[in-house]
Design a protein around this motif. Structure first.
Motif, short mmCIF file in Angstrom:
data_model
loop_
_atom_site.label_atom_id
_atom_site.label_comp_id
_atom_site.label_asym_id
_atom_site.label_seq_id
_atom_site.Cartn_x
_atom_site.Cartn_y
_atom_site.Cartn_z
N PRO A 178 8.64 44.92 81.96
CA PRO A 178 8.25 46.01 82.88
C PRO A 178 6.82 46.48 82.61
O PRO A 178 6.44 46.72 81.47
CB PRO A 178 9.25 47.12 82.54
CG PRO A 178 10.40 46.43 81.88
CD PRO A 178 9.79 45.28 81.13
N ILE A 179 6.05 46.57 83.68
CA ILE A 179 4.64 46.98 83.58
C ILE A 179 4.41 48.22 84.43
O ILE A 179 4.79 48.26 85.60
CB ILE A 179 3.71 45.84 84.07
CG1 ILE A 179 3.93 44.56 83.26
CG2 ILE A 179 2.24 46.28 84.01
CD1 ILE A 179 3.57 44.66 81.78
N ASN A 180 3.77 49.19 83.83
CA ASN A 180 3.42 50.44 84.51
C ASN A 180 4.64 51.13 85.15
O ASN A 180 4.65 51.43 86.35
CB ASN A 180 2.30 50.21 85.53
CG ASN A 180 0.96 50.00 84.84
OD1 ASN A 180 0.72 50.54 83.76
ND2 ASN A 180 0.10 49.20 85.43
N LEU A 181 5.62 51.37 84.30
CA LEU A 181 6.81 52.10 84.76
C LEU A 181 6.45 53.51 85.22
O LEU A 181 7.15 54.12 86.03
CB LEU A 181 7.82 52.19 83.61
CG LEU A 181 8.54 50.89 83.29
CD1 LEU A 181 9.08 50.91 81.86
CD2 LEU A 181 9.68 50.67 84.28
N SER A 182 5.37 54.03 84.68
CA SER A 182 4.91 55.38 85.06
C SER A 182 4.45 55.43 86.52
O SER A 182 4.34 56.51 87.10
CB SER A 182 3.73 55.79 84.18
OG SER A 182 2.63 54.90 84.42
N GLY A 183 4.17 54.27 87.07
CA GLY A 183 3.49 54.20 88.37
C GLY A 183 2.04 53.78 88.19
O GLY A 183 1.34 53.49 89.15
N GLY A 184 1.61 53.80 86.91
CA GLY A 184 0.23 53.41 86.64
C GLY A 184 -0.77 54.34 87.31
O GLY A 184 -0.42 55.41 87.81
N GLN A 223 13.89 55.30 82.60
CA GLN A 223 14.08 54.95 81.19
C GLN A 223 14.61 53.52 81.03
O GLN A 223 15.58 53.12 81.67
CB GLN A 223 15.07 55.93 80.54
CG GLN A 223 15.34 55.66 79.07
CD GLN A 223 14.09 55.81 78.21
OE1 GLN A 223 13.41 56.83 78.28
NE2 GLN A 223 13.78 54.80 77.41
N LEU A 224 13.96 52.76 80.15
CA LEU A 224 14.44 51.43 79.79
C LEU A 224 15.53 51.57 78.73
O LEU A 224 15.63 52.59 78.06
CB LEU A 224 13.29 50.60 79.19
CG LEU A 224 12.11 50.29 80.11
CD1 LEU A 224 10.99 49.64 79.31
CD2 LEU A 224 12.55 49.37 81.25
N SER A 225 16.34 50.50 78.57
CA SER A 225 17.38 50.54 77.53
C SER A 225 16.77 50.15 76.18
O SER A 225 16.37 49.01 76.00
CB SER A 225 18.50 49.55 77.83
OG SER A 225 18.86 49.63 79.14
N PHE A 226 16.68 51.09 75.33
CA PHE A 226 16.29 50.89 73.93
C PHE A 226 15.02 50.05 73.73
O PHE A 226 15.06 49.03 73.05
CB PHE A 226 17.44 50.26 73.15
CG PHE A 226 18.72 51.02 73.31
CD1 PHE A 226 18.84 52.29 72.77
CD2 PHE A 226 19.79 50.47 74.02
CE1 PHE A 226 20.03 53.00 72.93
CE2 PHE A 226 20.96 51.18 74.19
CZ PHE A 226 21.08 52.46 73.64
N GLY A 277 13.06 57.69 74.52
CA GLY A 277 14.25 57.74 75.37
C GLY A 277 14.26 58.96 76.27
O GLY A 277 15.30 59.47 76.66
N GLN A 278 13.05 59.44 76.64
CA GLN A 278 12.94 60.67 77.44
C GLN A 278 12.30 60.41 78.80
O GLN A 278 11.71 61.32 79.38
CB GLN A 278 12.10 61.70 76.68
CG GLN A 278 12.71 62.15 75.37
CD GLN A 278 11.78 63.05 74.57
OE1 GLN A 278 10.59 63.13 74.85
NE2 GLN A 278 12.33 63.71 73.56
N ALA A 279 12.42 59.19 79.32
CA ALA A 279 11.69 58.85 80.55
C ALA A 279 12.53 59.05 81.82
O ALA A 279 12.14 58.58 82.90
CB ALA A 279 11.16 57.43 80.47
N GLY A 280 13.63 59.74 81.69
CA GLY A 280 14.41 60.08 82.89
C GLY A 280 14.93 58.87 83.62
O GLY A 280 15.40 57.90 83.03
N LYS A 281 14.79 58.90 84.97
CA LYS A 281 15.36 57.83 85.80
C LYS A 281 14.72 56.47 85.54
O LYS A 281 15.29 55.44 85.88
CB LYS A 281 15.15 58.17 87.28
CG LYS A 281 16.11 59.20 87.82
CD LYS A 281 15.84 59.36 89.32
CE LYS A 281 16.87 60.27 89.95
NZ LYS A 281 16.59 60.45 91.38
#
Lengths: 384, 167
Positions: free
Chosen positions: A319-325, A356-359, A350-354
């Motif tokens: 996953p790249i730029n999960l923030s939206g970049g 959030q990646l698994s571990f 583990g605080q990225a809300g919806k």
């Protein structure tokens, strides 16, 4: 892998096209008090050194370092401002802690892009005054030149770049801090005005205001402050020459060098296998792809298929730029690197809300200071 | 004239530049900004437009500062309460400036001064200028009062106070 310095607090404010309710000082203060609360520290008693990043032309005030201490709680304390991206500031604070100068440091970066009425003129002023400025091109022409050469060498198309735009702006929909979230169809992205062909308007991150403060601490302090320190495993930075005429337009050697420095320190031999996710430069959509190649996370020939298979999506292999970049959060000028770093910290905690990646265990953050620079920084982070 | 016969020197005139004998390149930066005033300075400028000087109160340090701010730089606690101050004060320090900002020499000096505003904590005030006075009469500790622009001309700027004059 060493665990000597950790990120113990993050705070941010804004990430909006405009922030008329706050002055830049108030915007910074809001981010600072959130970061200090997050780190459970008092800036007046606990933080021993402060680093801020700013560019005077962008601020509209010369010697801008004079304007940063009070809203950070840094009055009459060791502090300095550097002209660089927020990641350069973070690396500076990291080095200060590693060298024993201090045990807790704060780093600040901000953007009040909405207050700059002639941003393209300011960017134009970064060009060589004798050889490049006289043409009076819009500064995005440099991105057009770079994109054209990269697409030519990597055998990818503007449509592939549209996939990056689509992904990042969709990712931004899951990030409450990102103002540019949108579920675009590909044809809507491609049906946009060219700015500097093959660069389209939709490929460019739009300016945003925001402020970010990060608190770093040495190992002994970090472990006493929080149960979830995010460790800095490796840092790297590098600049190529400013000269437009001699550039390797199809590659980003300065990103590669910065990454190699960080990988070496983090003892990572095969980054594509070790890195769980990355937040990389995407001020222009093609730059995300160029950066991934330069970082060694994928090869050029794998790129077209990887894009079509959704390898870089939130559910993909990397996953790249999960923030939206920057396409989703906005171009926060010198704060771009720290905006991406905040996402990496949230993911690793583990605080990225919806979104959030698994571990995830290891995340990479990379920034670029934008056109016309060849200035990159890389930070590799790990969860506890 | 070449004062050193061993070093060749070519004198330049203004004409050499205007006639293109010397190569150079002019450039001009179009840098324009519109800064958001924010909560505290916005209130301060709004106050000036209304003919009043505002400060803010820190409940932890128990002090009043002006111009107001939303955070106390000493204790880092928020300063939420605005207070109206007098438009009088005392000269903390001043200077007599015989050169303007664009480097023109003047015979009647400009008099920048830091004014400690009455009602603010000691040492707190702002930069302004002194008027209606002979430069030789200005002194540290001098009591002064704001001379305001007419209300219709005030626009929410530090220059809504024309200057401070001796009380």
């Amino acid at each position: 892998m060493e665990r000597e310095v950790a990120i113990v607090g993050v705070g941010w404010e804004g990430f909006q096209p405009t922030t008329p309710h706050y002055s830049y000082k108030e915007l910074i203060y809001q981010a600072a008090q959130k970061a200090y609360h997050n780190a459970n520290v008092d800036p007046r008693k606990d933080i021993q050194s402060f680093v801020t990043v700013a560019e005077d032309f962008i601020e509209g005030t010369s010697i801008f370092d004079e304007y940063t201490p009070d809203q950070l709680g840094a009055v009459l304390k060791p502090m300095h401002t550097i002209t660089g991206d927020g990641l350069h500031g973070l690396i500076t604070a990291y080095l200060m802690i590693r060298s024993g100068i201090c045990k807790i440091a704060a780093v600040e970066a901000h953007s009040k892009a909405s207050n700059i009425k002639t941003l393209s003129q300011i960017t134009h002023y970064a060009l060589d005054p004798m050889l490049n400025r006289p043409f009076e091109f819009h500064p995005d022409f440099i991105a057009g030149l770079e994109m054209a050469r990269f697409l030519h060498e990597a055998h990818i198309t503007p449509e592939d770049c549209a996939l990056v735009v689509q992904k990042n702006r969709r990712n931004a929909l899951e990030n409450p801090s990102a103002p540019y979230g949108f579920d675009y169809r590909l044809e809507e992205i491609q049906d946009c005005q060219p700015v500097a062909y093959p660069l389209l308007e939709s490929h460019i991150a739009q300016p945003a205001d925001g402020a970010i403060v990060v608190v770093l601490a040495s190992r002994e302090i970090a472990e006493s402050l929080t149960v979830e320190p995010i460790w800095i495993l490796g840092v790297g930075w590098c600049n190529d020459m400013y000269n437009l005429e001699y550039r390797d337009w199809g590659h980003l050697p300065y990103v590669t060098k910065a990454a190699q420095m960080a990988y070496h320190q983090a003892q990572i031999q095969t980054p594509s296998k070790k890195i769980d996710f990355a937040e990389v430069d995407d001020l222009y959509a093609y730059r995300e792809l160029m950066s991934l190649v330069a970082l060694g996370l994928i090869s050029k020939h794998e790129l077209p298929d990887a894009l079509k298979m959704g390898k870089f999506h939130s559910t993909g292999q990397l996953p790249i730029n999960l923030s939206g970049g920057s396409l989703g959060m906005g171009n926060l000028l010198e704060a771009n690197g720290l905006a991406k770093l905040v996402e990496a910290v949230l993911q690793l905690r583990g605080q990225a809300g919806k979104r959030q990646l698994s571990f995830p265990h290891i995340g990479l953050v990379q920034s670029w200071r934008g056109i016309p620079t060849s200035s990159a920084a890389v930070v590799i982070l790990a969860s506890s | 004239m070449n004062s050193n016969p061993y070093v060749p020197v070519v004198s330049l005139t203004e004409d050499d530049f205007s006639n293109g004998k010397v190569l150079f390149r002019h450039d001009k930066l179009d840098a324009r900004y519109a800064w958001d005033t924010g909560i505290a300075i916005g209130a301060f400028l709004g106050g000036l437009k209304g003919g009043v000087i505002l400060g803010s109160y820190c409940a932890t340090c128990r002090k009043i500062v002006t111009p107001p701010r939303i955070v106390c730089e000493w204790c880092f606690r928020p300063m939420r309460r605005l207070v109206q101050l007098a438009d009088t004060g005392r000269v903390n320090t001043f200077s007599l400036c015989y050169v303007t900002w664009d480097v023109k020499r003047i015979s009647e000096p400009e008099i920048p001064a830091v004014i400690e505003i009455d009602g603010a904590s000691p040492g707190h005030g702002f930069l302004h200028k002194i008027g209606e006075i002979s430069p030789t009469e200005v002194h540290i500790g001098m009591r002064v009062q704001a001379v305001w622009k007419p209300a219709a001309e005030r626009c929410g700027s530090i220059t809504d106070i024309l200057y401070f004059r001796k009380l």
